[in-house]
Every structure is written in C-alpha cells, then in structure tokens.
Write a protein that holds these residues in place. Sequence first.
Motif, PDB file in Angstrom:
ATOM      1  N   VAL A 408     -14.692  39.138 -46.088  1.00 37.59           N
ATOM      2  CA  VAL A 408     -15.067  38.223 -45.008  1.00 37.59           C
ATOM      3  C   VAL A 408     -15.369  39.073 -43.783  1.00 37.59           C
ATOM      4  CG1 VAL A 408     -14.361  36.342 -43.513  1.00 37.59           C
ATOM      5  CG2 VAL A 408     -13.660  36.348 -45.920  1.00 37.59           C
ATOM      6  N   LEU A 410     -16.630  38.774 -39.849  1.00 32.74           N
ATOM      7  CA  LEU A 410     -16.800  37.841 -38.732  1.00 32.74           C
ATOM      8  C   LEU A 410     -17.290  38.591 -37.507  1.00 32.74           C
ATOM      9  CD1 LEU A 410     -13.442  35.823 -39.018  1.00 32.74           C
ATOM     10  CD2 LEU A 410     -15.643  35.281 -40.080  1.00 32.74           C
ATOM     11  N   ASP A 415     -18.906  33.641 -39.450  1.00 31.43           N
ATOM     12  CA  ASP A 415     -19.019  34.347 -40.724  1.00 31.43           C
ATOM     13  C   ASP A 415     -20.453  34.849 -40.890  1.00 31.43           C
ATOM     14  OD1 ASP A 415     -18.894  35.334 -43.270  1.00 31.43           O
ATOM     15  OD2 ASP A 415     -17.869  33.592 -44.123  1.00 31.43           O
ATOM     16  N   THR A 418     -22.241  34.288 -45.226  1.00 30.35           N
ATOM     17  CA  THR A 418     -22.069  33.004 -45.918  1.00 30.35           C
ATOM     18  C   THR A 418     -22.977  32.884 -47.133  1.00 30.35           C
ATOM     19  OG1 THR A 418     -23.668  32.034 -44.377  1.00 30.35           O
ATOM     20  CG2 THR A 418     -21.330  31.814 -43.830  1.00 30.35           C
ATOM     21  N   SER A 422     -17.491  34.703 -50.836  1.00 33.23           N
ATOM     22  CA  SER A 422     -16.408  35.631 -50.513  1.00 33.23           C
ATOM     23  C   SER A 422     -15.893  36.376 -51.733  1.00 33.23           C
ATOM     24  CB  SER A 422     -15.243  34.872 -49.861  1.00 33.23           C
ATOM     25  OG  SER A 422     -14.727  33.895 -50.762  1.00 33.23           O
ATOM     26  N   TRP A 584     -27.989  38.021 -42.928  1.00 39.01           N
ATOM     27  CA  TRP A 584     -26.886  38.142 -41.973  1.00 39.01           C
ATOM     28  C   TRP A 584     -27.366  38.523 -40.564  1.00 39.01           C
ATOM     29  CZ3 TRP A 584     -27.690  41.466 -46.105  1.00 39.01           C
ATOM     30  CH2 TRP A 584     -28.010  42.783 -45.809  1.00 39.01           C
TER      31      TRP A 584
END
Length: 757
Positions: A408, A410, A415, A418, A422, A584
């Motif tokens: 994970v 952050l 997050d 996604t 995970s 991301w």
Amino acid sequence: MPCPSLPRRALTAFVLAAASAAAQAQTAAPAPAPAASAPVAAGQEVQITGGRVADTDQRRQSTAAKIVIGREEIEKFGDATVGEVLRRLPGVSTPGAPGRGGPPRMRGLGGGYTQLLIDGQRVPPGFSLESLTPEQVERIEVLRAPTAETGARAIAGTINIITREGLRRRLNDLRMSLAVEDGELTPGLFWTHNDSRGPLTYNLSAGLFDNRRHSSSETVDESQDLATGATVLHQQTRQDSQERRQGLNLGGRLQWRLSENGDQLMLMPNLFTSKSTTARRFSLAQSVPPPPALPLYDLGTQNNENSFTNLRLGTQWRQRLTPATRLELDGGLGQWRASGQTERSEFRAGQALALRQAQDDSHSRERSANLALKLSSLLGGDEAQPGSEHNLVGGIEAESVRRVDERVSLQDGADLLTDFGSNLQASSLRLAAWAQDEWSLTPQWALHAGLRWEGITTRGDAGDGRRPRNESSVWTPLVHLLWKPDPKVRDQVRLSLTRSYRAPAVSQLIARPVINNRDPVNTLNKPGNPDSAGNPTLRPELARGIDLAFERYLEGGGLISANLFYREIKDLMRSVTELETVSWSPQSQRYVARPQNIGKASTTGIELEAKYRLDQLVAAAPRIELRHNLSLYRSRVQGIPGPDNRLDSQAPASANLGADYRLRGAPFTLGANVNWTPGYRTQQASDRATWASIKTIWDAFVLWTVNPETGLRLLANNLAPRDYASSTEFVTATTRDSSRTLNPSYANWQLRLELKL
C-alpha cells in the motif's frame, strides 16, 4: 579515472612475480614442515597441516575447476563476515561503497549471474551472506564453470558455502566482539559446538548481533539544455542516516550414522531473523531555477522499519545399495517473510506543517520446497585412491517457489496504486534431470561429461487480473577435461565446455510499481530516479561458455594458476528506463525502469592467482605467506553503441594482494590485504550511461595467542577510507540529465576475544 595502462602494468608485474616464484619453487629443496617455524601445542600441527593439504588436494583432484577454502584459511584472517572472506578470492567482488557491499559476484557480473548455495541449496531472496558468520562455515567451494550436479543457473559460476560439520572431536568455541565505525559501537556474540553421542554427530551454532552504523551521502542533479548548453536545473541533496540492525542466527547439523557402510540421515535446521530501523534526515537546495519555480521542499525526514525472518529445514538421506552403488535423497522446506514500513515527510523551511507526506507499507512472503534424488555407481577404480575411479552419477530434481506481495503506497492519505490491488503473486516450478560420467581415463587424463535438462514454468502478475505464463526448457551439455602432462609433476591443464542460464527472480515477474519518493507523483520524475516495476513476461537468459586453465601446485601447499573464459549470452535481461503514461500519476508521465530481454552479449576475461611463501621465492627469507590475484574482464552488449557497452556492474579489473606471518618466538600473527577495483563507465543504452569510482580497501589484523585456548584479535577494515562516487547520465530529446552521488566510507575497528572452551 585510473590510467588505462594500469591493468597492463599490473598484469606484467603479476606474471613476472608468478614466474619467478614458480621457478624458485621447482628448483628449491622441499619446504620444511610447518612445525619448524615455531613450537605449537601437541596435535595442533597435524590438524593445521592436514587441513591445508586436504583443501589443495580437493582442488587438484577435481576435474571441474574448483577453488576450496577450508577452515584454516577462513580462521587465518579472522573476518567478521563471510562476505569479507569471499571478497579476497580471485574473481569475486562485492558492489557498492567499502563496507556497504551487497551479495558476492563472480567475474564482475551483476546480480543473478552467480549461483549462491548453502549446503547445496540456493540462498533464499532477502537473505544476506553478511548475516552468516565464518564460525558457521566448514569450507567454501567456488566453481568457475557449472556441472550437471550443481546446476546450470551459474553463468558466472557457483559459490557453495558448506556449514560446519559434526566432528568426532569435541569443539566448543565462543567469540565475543566489539566493533566501532565512525563512533558507532557494534557488539556481537557467536558460539559453535561440535560433539557426538553414539551414532549421532552434531554441530550447533548461534550468532547474536546488534549492528549500528552511520551513513551519509550527497547527490547533485543537473539538467543541461542540448540546444543552448545552458544549465536548466541544479539541485543538491544531502542526507544523513542512523541505522540499527539486530539479528539472531541459529543453525544446526544433526547426522545419524545408520550403518558402517556410510548410510546416514542428516537434518539441517536454520533460523535467521532480523529487525532494522533507519532514521534519515535530508535537505534539498535548488539554485537553478530559483526555488519558487516549483513547490519543492527544503528539508525532510524519513523513518524505515524492516523485519525479515527465514526458516528452513534441509534433510539428506544416504543409503548404500551395493558396495558400488549409493542412493542419496535431499529435500528442503523453506519460508521467509519480510515487512517494511516507510514514512516520509517533507517541509518548507520555517513551516511546521508538512508540504507532503508519503507512506509505504509492504509485506512479502515466499514459500519453497525442493526434492532431489541422486544415484551414483562406481564402475571402476577405488574410492580410497582419488584419481583412479570411474563414477556414473544421475539424478532428478523438483523445486517450487511461490511469492505473495502486499503493498500500500499513500501520498497525503490517497492510495496511489488502486489499479493494481494490494495483493499480487508470482510462482515458478522447476524440474530437472541430469547425468554425468566422472572418469579418470589414465594417470594423465580425466573426463567429466554431463547432460542436464531443466524446464521452468513461471507465472507472473500484471496487476490487472492477468497472470502471464511462461514456459521454457534448456538442454545443457557440460564437458570438463583435466590433463596432467606428467603425473609426477604438479602441473595440469583444464578445459570446460558448458551451457548455462539465468532465470528471472520471482519478484521480477510482479508488475506492481515501486514509486521513487524523491519526486512526487503527478510531476515528471528525473530519469536518474525512476519508478520501478516488474515484467511478468520476462524470459531466462541462455549462455554458452568455454574455460581454459593452467595450474601449477607448489611444495608446501602453494599454487599458481591462470584461467581464461568466454561466455556468449542471448536474451540478456536488463533494466530499461522509459517515459510512460501510468495510472499512479494521471497528471504527468513518469520514468519507469522495467527488466526486459534486450538481445545478445558476450564477456571474456583472464583470472590469475598465486599463493606461496616468501622463502620459496627468496632463500632464507621469512616464512611470510603471500596471496595475490588479478582478474581482467571485457564484455560487449550488442545493439548498444560503444565504447563501454559492457555488462551491468562489470568492472574491467579486480585485484588482491595479501600476506600474513607468524612471528618466530612470539605469540603474535600479523596479516594484511588490499583489494582494488578500478573506476569504470557503463553505457546502459544509447541514451543512458553509469559510472562508478575506483575502490581500494585496506584490511589488517593482529592475533595474540595468549594460550592454545585463548586468542585476542584486533581487526581493521577499510583502513584508508575514501569517498565512493557513482553517477548516471540520461540524454533526452532536449536535455542531458545527470545525477552524481558521493558516499563517504569509514574505517571499522574490531576487538575480538576468541575462546575454545
């Protein structure tokens, strides 16, 4: 940068010294027994001399090229870690700054080219040989070419570490040490015990350590406009880290004698666990363009907590079916778990609130199981007379590995991954069958011919529900030939023709990225600081090779050798950095490094080694034992423009020069060694290059033998510390980006009390 003629001058000096030593050794009278140099305790002389001769004999009698380092050689210098022992061997190096090296590498080749084994089983990912203490090692075998039995996953070679064996004589050794490096204290406690109870012979070992160290670095990032030559970016990052690593290592070897014919059952449990914490402070100064141009931080903190636990149980059963036939069954179960938590906060000067916060939480676990069946039959000769037998050996193997990754990431509570989920996993299944004929044809000729088949099935994880499957198989014929021109003289020539391969690590098959936090997401990161991700469709590398060696064994256990090698590789795996549109970072593209198969490559080299006493070279000289080796390498990757289109991390040369001497009439033994690797540049791709600076490491020790049961040793590693520099250069369509990092290194002093209880 070192002078280009330095390797040639070093080679010339090495050859002249070796030739002179060989001539003197062949004409001189046989060396006196070691007992003549100084009185020793009863029984001690026989043990030391026998161990040394046995190591040399194992190397000399092996048809396949092998270097054997036994207990005497391991104990002589008194190294703190197995990595320090390996670093002085010919053709073996460790990457990175002095004192911060990683796993050992043979022939200068990068990670994965050297097969690392403990008791014949592959070292699990995440396990560091630095965690294995020399007290736990019985001997180290270095094979420069693969054999059908040890496996073909060894393009550069194989390092097999044999843990302490149970002995008939009782052994109960304790070592207490205290090391200091840049003001940081590191205590350690290590224990080894051998004994026997009836048919049971056992060895137990334990190591407890608490390592503390300080690290610092300075990185300068620059971008230059190709059209105008103007500097468009200049950043300077400084960081300072305090690290602490605590660990426990428990090992054992329990061996039951089932009959007088050599039948036995052996269990080898091992537990290693460690926990580390790192507190890092860093700062960033940007002069071009002025800081307000970008929302950059001025300073920050990063805290890391990591843990690793590896549990393994190995078993071996040997049964003699007939006087000439023996069956051997080996198996093992292993599991390791690793977890890491990282918290990073960036601030502007004078502001209490964080400009950006990033958290990364990862958990990985890997389970493995292996089973191997080996059948050997003596077709002729006598096992009691090495060099006269004819053996036929064959076997089958199976190995299964499954890895699960949870991660994970952050940024400011959001997050970033996604789209990948995970929980991702990858697996591999390896099946193998092999046979080899080990035949001493005549007193002059010995042949070792083998054929091995391996099939590998890997299943990766693309992170989007797809599980790409890759199947491959390889036949590897292997031939080793040993020729003794005159069996009465200690000269011999070796020739090896081999095929080998390098399989991708299971972790390389998982596509989930690891984000480089130096550049926030939704901004364009620098190509020298890319994000990284796996490739679920990665294929193994295949290599063909030839080795040619000359060896001369001297009186008193010395030797001089020269080894030439060549490897031709296809489907070369290399990390490729490219600009990608990624999920991301929806507002900006990112540079991402992924392993890819890029084509063909070749490498060649020569490895020179000499080990002898000074009195064999100069009459009436002190009995100083000298050891030196020199290795020269060249490599070329097709499709990448030269110069310097070498294989990753392969320095053009490496060398060691060492000596030790036991003072006459005094209870002191002195020793020193210098390890040298020149600086070098690597052209990674047409638009990317890396550079590493020269590395010279001076080590020394003094041993005070208080009595036969007590010794006090002072060790100094990296006596003349110097900064270690590395850099990358990346050329885009409009700019030339460079990143240069400077890492100071430090001398490490260690005081050790050695007790034989």
